[in-house]
Design a protein around this motif. Structure first.
Motif, short mmCIF file in Angstrom:
data_model
loop_
_atom_site.label_atom_id
_atom_site.label_comp_id
_atom_site.label_asym_id
_atom_site.label_seq_id
_atom_site.Cartn_x
_atom_site.Cartn_y
_atom_site.Cartn_z
N VAL A 50 0.86 -1.18 0.00
CA VAL A 50 0.00 0.00 0.00
C VAL A 50 0.90 1.24 0.00
CG1 VAL A 50 -1.75 1.31 1.27
CG2 VAL A 50 -1.84 -1.20 1.25
N ALA A 51 0.55 2.23 -0.81
CA ALA A 51 1.31 3.48 -0.85
C ALA A 51 1.36 4.09 0.55
CB ALA A 51 0.68 4.45 -1.84
N GLU A 52 2.50 4.70 0.88
CA GLU A 52 2.74 5.17 2.24
C GLU A 52 1.65 6.12 2.74
OE1 GLU A 52 6.33 7.24 4.88
OE2 GLU A 52 6.60 6.83 2.74
N GLN A 53 1.19 7.03 1.89
CA GLN A 53 0.20 8.01 2.34
C GLN A 53 -1.19 7.41 2.56
OE1 GLN A 53 1.79 7.87 -0.54
NE2 GLN A 53 0.63 8.74 -2.25
N TYR A 54 -1.38 6.15 2.17
CA TYR A 54 -2.68 5.50 2.35
C TYR A 54 -2.63 4.36 3.38
CZ TYR A 54 -4.68 7.94 -1.66
OH TYR A 54 -5.17 8.91 -2.52
N ARG A 55 -1.58 4.31 4.15
CA ARG A 55 -1.49 3.26 5.15
C ARG A 55 -2.34 3.57 6.38
NH1 ARG A 55 5.05 2.15 4.55
NH2 ARG A 55 4.92 1.42 2.38
N ASN A 56 -2.63 2.52 7.13
CA ASN A 56 -3.44 2.62 8.36
C ASN A 56 -4.88 3.06 8.07
OD1 ASN A 56 -1.19 1.93 10.05
ND2 ASN A 56 -0.45 4.04 9.81
N LEU A 57 -5.33 2.76 6.88
CA LEU A 57 -6.73 3.05 6.52
C LEU A 57 -7.53 1.77 6.29
CD1 LEU A 57 -6.21 6.01 3.98
CD2 LEU A 57 -6.77 6.15 6.41
N GLY A 58 -6.91 0.62 6.58
CA GLY A 58 -7.60 -0.65 6.38
C GLY A 58 -7.53 -1.20 4.98
N ILE A 59 -6.70 -0.59 4.13
CA ILE A 59 -6.64 -1.01 2.72
C ILE A 59 -5.97 -2.38 2.61
CG2 ILE A 59 -5.68 -0.47 0.45
CD1 ILE A 59 -6.05 2.49 1.15
N ALA A 60 -4.87 -2.58 3.30
CA ALA A 60 -4.18 -3.87 3.24
C ALA A 60 -5.09 -4.98 3.78
CB ALA A 60 -2.88 -3.82 4.04
N SER A 61 -5.81 -4.69 4.85
CA SER A 61 -6.73 -5.69 5.41
C SER A 61 -7.82 -6.05 4.40
CB SER A 61 -7.37 -5.15 6.69
OG SER A 61 -6.40 -4.90 7.68
N SER A 62 -8.35 -5.05 3.72
CA SER A 62 -9.39 -5.30 2.72
C SER A 62 -8.85 -6.11 1.55
CB SER A 62 -9.96 -3.97 2.21
OG SER A 62 -10.62 -3.27 3.25
N LEU A 63 -7.62 -5.84 1.14
CA LEU A 63 -7.01 -6.61 0.05
C LEU A 63 -6.84 -8.08 0.45
CD1 LEU A 63 -4.36 -4.01 -1.15
CD2 LEU A 63 -6.24 -4.90 -2.54
N VAL A 64 -6.38 -8.32 1.67
CA VAL A 64 -6.21 -9.70 2.14
C VAL A 64 -7.57 -10.38 2.27
CG1 VAL A 64 -5.43 -11.13 4.07
CG2 VAL A 64 -4.00 -9.25 3.26
N GLN A 65 -8.58 -9.64 2.69
CA GLN A 65 -9.92 -10.22 2.77
C GLN A 65 -10.42 -10.65 1.39
OE1 GLN A 65 -11.74 -11.21 5.19
NE2 GLN A 65 -10.56 -10.37 6.91
N GLU A 66 -10.07 -9.87 0.36
CA GLU A 66 -10.42 -10.27 -1.00
C GLU A 66 -9.76 -11.60 -1.36
OE1 GLU A 66 -12.58 -8.79 -3.29
OE2 GLU A 66 -13.13 -7.68 -1.48
N VAL A 67 -8.51 -11.77 -0.94
CA VAL A 67 -7.80 -13.03 -1.20
C VAL A 67 -8.48 -14.19 -0.47
CG1 VAL A 67 -5.61 -14.26 -0.93
CG2 VAL A 67 -5.62 -11.85 -1.59
N ILE A 68 -8.82 -13.97 0.79
CA ILE A 68 -9.45 -15.03 1.58
C ILE A 68 -10.81 -15.42 0.97
CG2 ILE A 68 -10.49 -15.54 3.83
CD1 ILE A 68 -8.26 -13.85 5.08
N LYS A 69 -11.58 -14.43 0.54
CA LYS A 69 -12.87 -14.73 -0.10
C LYS A 69 -12.66 -15.52 -1.38
CE LYS A 69 -14.49 -10.49 -0.18
NZ LYS A 69 -15.41 -9.36 -0.47
N TYR A 70 -11.64 -15.13 -2.15
CA TYR A 70 -11.35 -15.84 -3.39
C TYR A 70 -10.95 -17.29 -3.10
CZ TYR A 70 -8.70 -17.30 -7.51
OH TYR A 70 -8.22 -18.00 -8.57
N ALA A 71 -10.05 -17.48 -2.12
CA ALA A 71 -9.61 -18.84 -1.77
C ALA A 71 -10.78 -19.67 -1.27
CB ALA A 71 -8.50 -18.77 -0.72
N SER A 72 -11.65 -19.07 -0.49
CA SER A 72 -12.81 -19.79 0.05
C SER A 72 -13.78 -20.21 -1.05
CB SER A 72 -13.54 -18.92 1.08
OG SER A 72 -12.68 -18.58 2.16
N SER A 73 -13.76 -19.49 -2.17
CA SER A 73 -14.66 -19.82 -3.28
C SER A 73 -14.15 -21.00 -4.11
CB SER A 73 -14.85 -18.61 -4.20
OG SER A 73 -13.67 -18.34 -4.96
N LEU A 74 -12.92 -21.42 -3.87
CA LEU A 74 -12.34 -22.57 -4.57
C LEU A 74 -12.52 -23.80 -3.70
CD1 LEU A 74 -8.98 -20.90 -5.72
CD2 LEU A 74 -11.14 -21.02 -6.98
#
Length: 252
Positions: free
Chosen positions: A108-132
């Motif tokens: 995540v770009a430095e100025q956008y950290r601590n906004l939950g963006i990384a967590s949301s991206l990982v959640q997208e991965v988990i949802k994708y993995a769960s769909s397989l």
């Protein structure tokens, strides 16, 4: 496409990475990671060749760059039997159709950290993995000195499975890595030898205690036993149970 409004009012949208993102993606990888990635890696990412990816963009940017990526995650679906990590995770032997999702890069770009963006991206991965249906885990490696990343994955409920000595070789120096895993679709941690010993010891202890209790009750019902006999029998049973408990502790 997933839309998320941050606490600071940004309109963050998550979408697949596109060919037009290549330049920005290369620049972010160069800025964030000590490892240099080959051009082929970025071509595979932006064209979706064996790599699945998500980008975060800020639709509320006033500078006209509201579709420029500010965060990303890239993953690859791995066949468990074709990867040594499958053996470590316990999914590399019997079933040949089991898969794992490997997080390649996350940033995540430095100025956008601590906004939950990384967590949301990982959640997208988990949802994708769960769909397989055949996917049993999401896993990744973290270099041993990256304390912020280690803390982040712990907060995301990833489990540290083991430390891998000299996993990375950066600037003529070896670094250890931690293997982190998040189980999906009923996946579970492989049982260690210690776990097996503890389980067997507990099982045997329960059987012996149950047997001793039944024996004591039977003795209670037998007429003609002296009080001394009963006291001695009770003492011996306690001593036997304590001895068994001690042996169990030694096994553990």
């Amino acid at each position: 496409m997933v839309i998320h409004i941050s606490e600071h009012g940004q309109n963050i949208v998550y979408r697949p990475i596109r060919p037009s993102d290549r330049e920005a993606l290369e620049a972010m990888h160069a800025a964030l990671f000590p490892i240099r990635y080959e051009p082929e890696f970025f071509l595979n990412v932006v064209n979706g060749h064996d790599i699945v990816s998500w980008a975060a963009v800020d639709r509320s940017r006033p500078d006209g760059n509201d579709d420029e990526i500010i965060g990303f995650v890239t993953v690859r679906v791995m066949i468990a039997t074709e990867n040594e990590i499958g053996d470590i995770l316990g999914y590399g032997s019997s079933r040949t159709n089991q898969t794992l999702v490997y997080i390649l890069t996350l940033g995540v770009a430095e100025q956008y950290r601590n906004l939950g963006i990384a967590s949301s991206l990982v959640q997208e991965v988990i949802k994708y993995a769960s769909s397989l249906p055949e996917c049993k885990a999401v896993y990744l490696h973290v270099i041993d000195y990256n304390e912020s990343a280690i803390l982040f994955y712990k907060k995301m409920n990833f489990r540290c499975l083991r430390r891998l000595p000299s996993f990375y070789y950066i600037n003529s120096q070896h670094f250890d890595a931690y293997l982190y895993v998040y189980y999906v679709n009923g996946g579970r941690s492989p049982q260690s030898a210690l776990d097996f010993v503890v389980a067997v010891t507990t099982y045997l202890r329960g059987i012996f205690t149950s047997w001793a209790t039944r024996l004591w009750k039977r003795e209670q019902k037998i007429p003609g036993w002296s009080k001394c006999k009963k006291a001695t029998s009770f003492f011996n049973l306690n001593r036997m149970i304590k001895s068994t408990n001690n042996r169990g502790c030694q096994h553990v």
